[in-house]
Design an enzyme around this catalytic site. Structure first.
Site: not given
Length: 456
Positions: A101, A242, A244, A246
């Site tokens: 992440s 960010d 990833d 999400d």
């Protein structure tokens, strides 16, 4: 109790336990064995972000799944919400996202999704850990029953079209200049295409991943690049994802930051007016600002708080059929469209509001006045955060801080579920008081850590 899994899957330093190829292989074997359902051909989809260590973990996970007879569909670099979406649309038994992440490139992680596109439950993660600990040798497939692997070439296009379909029909982004920071992460290809195809003039940054620059000086945790680019380019809005994708943080045309609380405020109030906010409530965490709660109360909308972590937000949303939730950090879960946080989807909701209002972002996105709130992290590598927080020194300091804030604010001190950190947050109308309480507690954490280190 889970030992391998944290609040958001497995996470750690790459090529160091638990983020080794050996452990990834065993996770694949255990998850593949436990989560196969029915007598159809079993399938798992695997996506990843742009970290160098993804090249190591992807084939290890794939080997684990193949060895227990599951077919593997490799997606390549793709946002976490895209993996969740494709898990459902491809009718897979399991989805896997290889990502840490917002963490730096040295870290990596494994997030698992069930066939419904939702993250696995605590019970499922515990069962995976138990199987890994008790032996996997008896669960290997026969030579003629091994799985097969293939790449899905059109996965990016499928996600792009799904995201675009959430934008109001007949609306366009023509005439809008948008700075888009993709954090050199998983959305570096798909996110610019979505905005460009909807008509925006896109100014992309953080779209040149090299395996080691994900989240480095860019993205939703490092917003200065977005802000400066917005001001230099005279853009109407800045969007920072960010690693990833999400989560998302925005800034207006003046460079002022729009965090997850403000996004929930804008979307929640709009949906409440339109009659599409289910249950008359928005789900957030204990970190969300008290100003958000007061705003919603004025609009007859309840704010329901959960523990920190988007999985707990989603759990509460599912339990009571709410369709909007999120975190101050920028996770926004739009239950009508997705099963997990999706930074691009959330940004499109805000862009739709911007187009509808035909006013500057500075006039419509600062929806409430937040109370002074301060969050600081203390790194406690080498020590047990829970033990530190339970030490007599820390217990006394926390009690004293709570007494100081009594009736004037609130305090939250907790260990991170993804990093070796203790997070200290205080909130009150007196900004000076907030700063002092946080500083005193952080100093106490460092003192307790020093005592522990010297004793060892």
């Amino acid at each position: 109790m889970r030992k391998l899994f944290g609040t958001d899957g497995v996470r750690g330093t790459a090529n160091t336990e638990p983020m080794t190829a050996e452990t990834a292989l065993r996770v694949g074997m255990a998850a593949g064995h436990l989560l196969r359902g029915g007598d159809h051909r079993h399938t798992v989809v695997i996506g990843k972000d742009t970290r160098l260590s993804g090249y190591m973990l992807e084939p290890a996970l794939a080997a684990g799944f193949l060895s227990v007879g599951m077919d593997v569909v490799l997606l390549g670099p793709l946002p976490t919400p895209a993996v969740a979406m494709l898990t459902r649309s491809l009718r897979a038994d399991l989805g896997v996202m290889i990502t840490a992440s917002h963490n730096p490139f040295q870290d990596n992680g494994i997030k698992l999704f069930g066939p419904d596109g939702f993250k696995l439950t605590d019970a499922q993660e515990i069962a995976i850990e138990a199987l890994m600990a008790n032996g996997l040798e008896n669960h290997r497939a026969a030579p003629d029953a091994l799985g097969r692997a293939r790449r899905l070439d059109d996965c990016a296009g499928r996600y792009i079209e799904a995201v675009k379909s959430t934008f109001p029909r007949g609306r366009r982004l023509d005439g809008l200049r948008i700075v888009l920071d993709c954090a050199n992460g998983a959305a570096y290809k798909v996110a610019p295409r979505v905005l460009w195809e909807l008509g925006a003039d896109v100014i992309p940054v953080g779209v040149a991943p090299d395996g080691t620059n994900i989240n480095r000086g860019c993205g939703s945790l490092h917003v200065d690049l977005m802000r400066e680019t917005v001001r230099c380019e005279g853009a109407d809005l800045g969007i920072a994802l960010d690693g990833d994708a999400d989560r998302v943080i925005l800034c207006n045309e003046k460079g002022a930051i729009i965090d997850g609380d403000q996004l929930l405020a804008r979307i929640g109030c709009d949906w409440a007016r339109a009659g599409t906010l289910r249950g008359g409530a928005v789900v957030a965490t204990v970190m969300s600002n008290l100003g958000l709660e007061r705003l919603f109360a004025a609009h007859d909308v309840r704010l329901i708080r959960t523990a920190v972590g988007d999985r707990y937000v989603v759990d509460r949303m599912r339990a009571d059929s709410y369709n909007l939730g999120g975190e101050q950090s920028g996770h926004v879960v739009l239950g009508d469209y997705a099963t997990t946080g999706d930074g691009l989807l959330a940004a499109l909701q805000i862009l739709a509001a911007l187009v509808e209002a035909d006013r500057p972002a500075s006039e419509i996105l600062s929806v409430f006045e937040p109370l002074p709130q301060r969050l600081e992290n203390v790194r406690v590598a080498g020590a047990d955060p829970a033990s530190l927080l339970a030490s007599p020194r820390m217990v006394a300091a926390i009690q004293a801080a709570e007494a100081t804030l009594a009736g004037r604010g609130r305090l939250l001190i907790r260990k991170s579920g993804t990093e070796p950190l203790i997070r200290v947050m205080a909130e009150a109308e007196d900004e000076t008081l907030v700063a002092q309480v946080v500083a005193d507690l952080c100093a106490c954490v460092r003192d307790a850590l020093a005592e522990t280190t010297s004793a060892a």
